[in-house]
Design an enzyme around this catalytic site. Structure first.
Site, PDB file in Angstrom:
ATOM      1  CE  LYS A   1      -9.451  11.912  52.677  1.00 31.06           C
ATOM      2  NZ  LYS A   1      -8.089  11.349  52.632  1.00 31.06           N
TER       3      LYS A   1
ATOM      4  CB  SER B   1      -6.873  12.205  48.920  1.00 29.03           C
ATOM      5  OG  SER B   1      -6.773  11.484  50.140  1.00 29.03           O
TER       6      SER B   1
ATOM      7  CB  SER C   1      -4.000  11.377  51.723  1.00 26.53           C
ATOM      8  OG  SER C   1      -4.039  11.163  50.345  1.00 26.53           O
TER       9      SER C   1
HETATM   10  N1  GLN Z   1      -1.530  10.563  46.353  1.00 26.86           N
HETATM   11  C1  GLN Z   1      -1.465   9.163  46.665  1.00 26.86           C
HETATM   12  C2  GLN Z   1      -2.427   8.417  45.787  1.00 26.86           C
HETATM   13  O1  GLN Z   1      -2.942   9.000  44.913  1.00 26.86           O
HETATM   14  C3  GLN Z   1      -1.759   8.940  48.119  1.00 26.86           C
HETATM   15  C4  GLN Z   1      -3.179   9.146  48.471  1.00 26.86           C
HETATM   16  C5  GLN Z   1      -3.495   8.886  49.908  1.00 26.86           C
HETATM   17  O2  GLN Z   1      -2.635   8.924  50.773  1.00 26.86           O
HETATM   18  N2  GLN Z   1      -4.763   8.577  50.143  1.00 26.86           N
HETATM   19  O3  GLN Z   1      -2.665   7.259  45.919  1.00 26.86           O
END
Ligand code: GLN
Length: 491
Positions: free
Chosen positions: A82, A157, A181
């Site tokens: 990532k 994400s 995420s």
């Molecule tokens: N979707 C959540 C956010 O927007 C979690 C994102 C994540 O776990 N990095 O913060």
């Protein structure tokens, strides 16, 4: 069914073929690179593909093997990273304009560890800018598509990593999980994704979003690969003071243990309102499979779980507003080319140009929650609710070994569908956030399909008990068999 291509295999299957001399890491890497060339125009998982470096590393792995010096089960296995994991000499953008030209002078600890384990690094994968989002649509550069339906998001994400694993554009990948995420994109892409216990894996070199929640973890095609990759990245690191100095068990050994007599708590609050009927049905079937395996499944209640979204959206932006203060046009990345009045004007123009709308929103929300007049009313209150959520989990674990729920309330939604509906977008993490707030390990495993799109089963364990999570996940996966399904990309 036609024979599987090398890129379709799991890491442990490839390892067996490497060990028997049936194939080489170079052949596997070439197969994956050809696959990337073929499907990447429609999937767009990668921010950067380092093909030449990958082939070089593959040749080194093959040379090691010929010399009888194979390092371990992941030696010669292609991996995707990532793009918020620092890689020495390679751009690390966080899918943000502000870091578009940032080249870190060092490797994240996990990057170093996978490289020492012999993994072949293929490149960097797309994400929601600074990991803020649930669909990968917040990337400043490209929208990644779901291999199971190109009109669908891959989740987020870590959507680039999720889609890459599902589409055979890598064998395994690393993601990060602050509120869901890793697990949510794993669920949307029909793969396995695990967020380890807070402290299990070093975050040195992970670009910070919300430091009390962030964890790095594996995204793989099956549970065995997940255990293998977790083994490599786990353990104390003096460069990350939040990494726990406790022993790392043998995760693959845990897979084979019987699950008979284990107790699973089905989280009541995550099986009712807000969960799609198809998803609930798939999870109920999975519960039936677990019961057939001898796992006792009983309903448990996490009464404060319904506040987890609200709690998360105070704590995570508060921490983000502080972590992202460093992008000021002086120390890192982009600086405005506009004429500026003074340094404050320079900061403001730089940050206004460099950050996308979601990141700007989070910084403002976080700054607001931390401001003098609101700190106690919002931020401190959220910390208190966090403690209540943690206690709910501790109480549930007095009676059970793991907690069970859907990973996400729905299957993958359409690209653009939730762009104007921030609440719906955030609901995608409804089931995963309590795990981050309580610091617990959680995994998503494929548990069925709804209209041809994968559904994920979430299994959450006690702190530092990844072994039980993996063991239950493995027993389920082997009995259910959904991990063997592969998407027909563009078909
Ligand atoms: N979707 C959540 C956010 O927007 C979690 C994102 C994540 O776990 N990095 O913060």
């Amino acid at each position: 069914m036609s024979a599987l291509e090398l890129y379709d295999l799991t890491a442990h299957e490839v390892h067996d073929k490497l060990a028997s001399g049936e194939t080489s890491s170079k052949e596997v890497t070439e197969s994956v690179l050809r696959r990337i060339e073929k499907v990447e125009p429609s999937i767009q998982s990668y921010m950067l593909v380092t093909a030449d470096r990958a082939l070089e590393q593959a040749e080194q792995a093959d040379a090691r093997r010929r010399a009888g010096e194979c390092i371990g089960p992941l030696d010669g296995v292609p991996i995707a990273l990532k793009d918020l994991l620092c890689t020495r000499g390679l751009p690390t953008t966080c899918s943000s304009k502000i870091l578009e030209n940032f080249v870190p002078p060092y490797d994240a600890t996990v990057v170093e560890r996978v490289s020492s384990a012999g993994c072949v690094a293929l490149g960097k994968t797309n994400l929601d800018e600074f990991a803020m989002g649930s669909s990968t649509e917040n990337s400043a550069f490209q929208v990644t598509r779901n291999p199971w339906g190109l009109d669908r998001v891959p989740g987020g994400s870590s959507g680039g990593s999720g889609a890459a694993v599902a589409a055979g554009e890598c064998l395994v990948a690393l993601g990060s999980d602050t509120g869901g995420s890793i697990r949510q994109p794993a669920s949307f892409c029909g793969i396995v994704g695990m967020k380890p216990t807070y402290g299990r894996v070093s975050r040195y070199g992970l670009v910070a979003f919300a430091s009390s929640l962030d964890q790095i973890g594996p995204m793989t095609k099956d549970v065995r690969d997940c255990a293998l990759l977790l083994q490599v990245i786990s353990g104390h690191d003096s460069m990350d003071s939040t990494s726990a100095d406790i022993d790392v068990p043998d995760f693959t050994a845990a897979l084979e243990r019987d699950v008979k007599g284990r107790r699973a708590g089905v989280v009541k609050e995550l099986m009712g309102e807000g969960i799609d009927a198809d998803v609930r049905e798939a999870v109920e079937q999975a519960i039936g499979t677990l019961e057939d395996l001898g796992v006792t499944c009983e309903e448990v209640s996490l009464p404060h779980c319904r506040y987890s979204l609200a709690t998360y959206y105070l704590i995570a932006p508060a921490e983000a507003s502080s972590n992202l203060a460093r992008y000021d046009g002086v120390r890192y990345g982009h600086r405005t080319a506009e004429r500026v009045e003074d340094i404050v004007d320079m900061f403001s123009k730089t940050r206004g140009e460099g950050f996308g709308p979601e990141v700007r929103l989070r910084i403002m929300l976080g700054t607001y929650a931390l401001s003098a007049g609101y700190y106690d009313a919002y931020y401190v209150k959220a910390l208190k609710v966090r403690t209540l959520i943690k206690r709910d989990c501790e109480k549930a674990f007095e009676h059970c070994d793991v907690l069970i729920s859907p990973t996400s309330p729905t299957v993958a939604f359409e690209v653009g569908e939730r762009a104007d509906d921030p609440l719906q977008m955030k609901m995608a993490d409804l089931c995963t956030m309590f795990g981050n707030l309580a610091g617990l390990p959680g995994i998503s495993v494929p548990c069925g399909f709804s209209d041809g799109l994968p559904v994920g089963l979430q299994i959450v364990g006690k702190a530092f008990d990844e072994e039980t999570v993996l063991r239950v996940a493995y027993a389920y996966e082997q009995a259910a068999g959904y991990h063997r399904e592969r998407p027909v990309v563009g078909g």
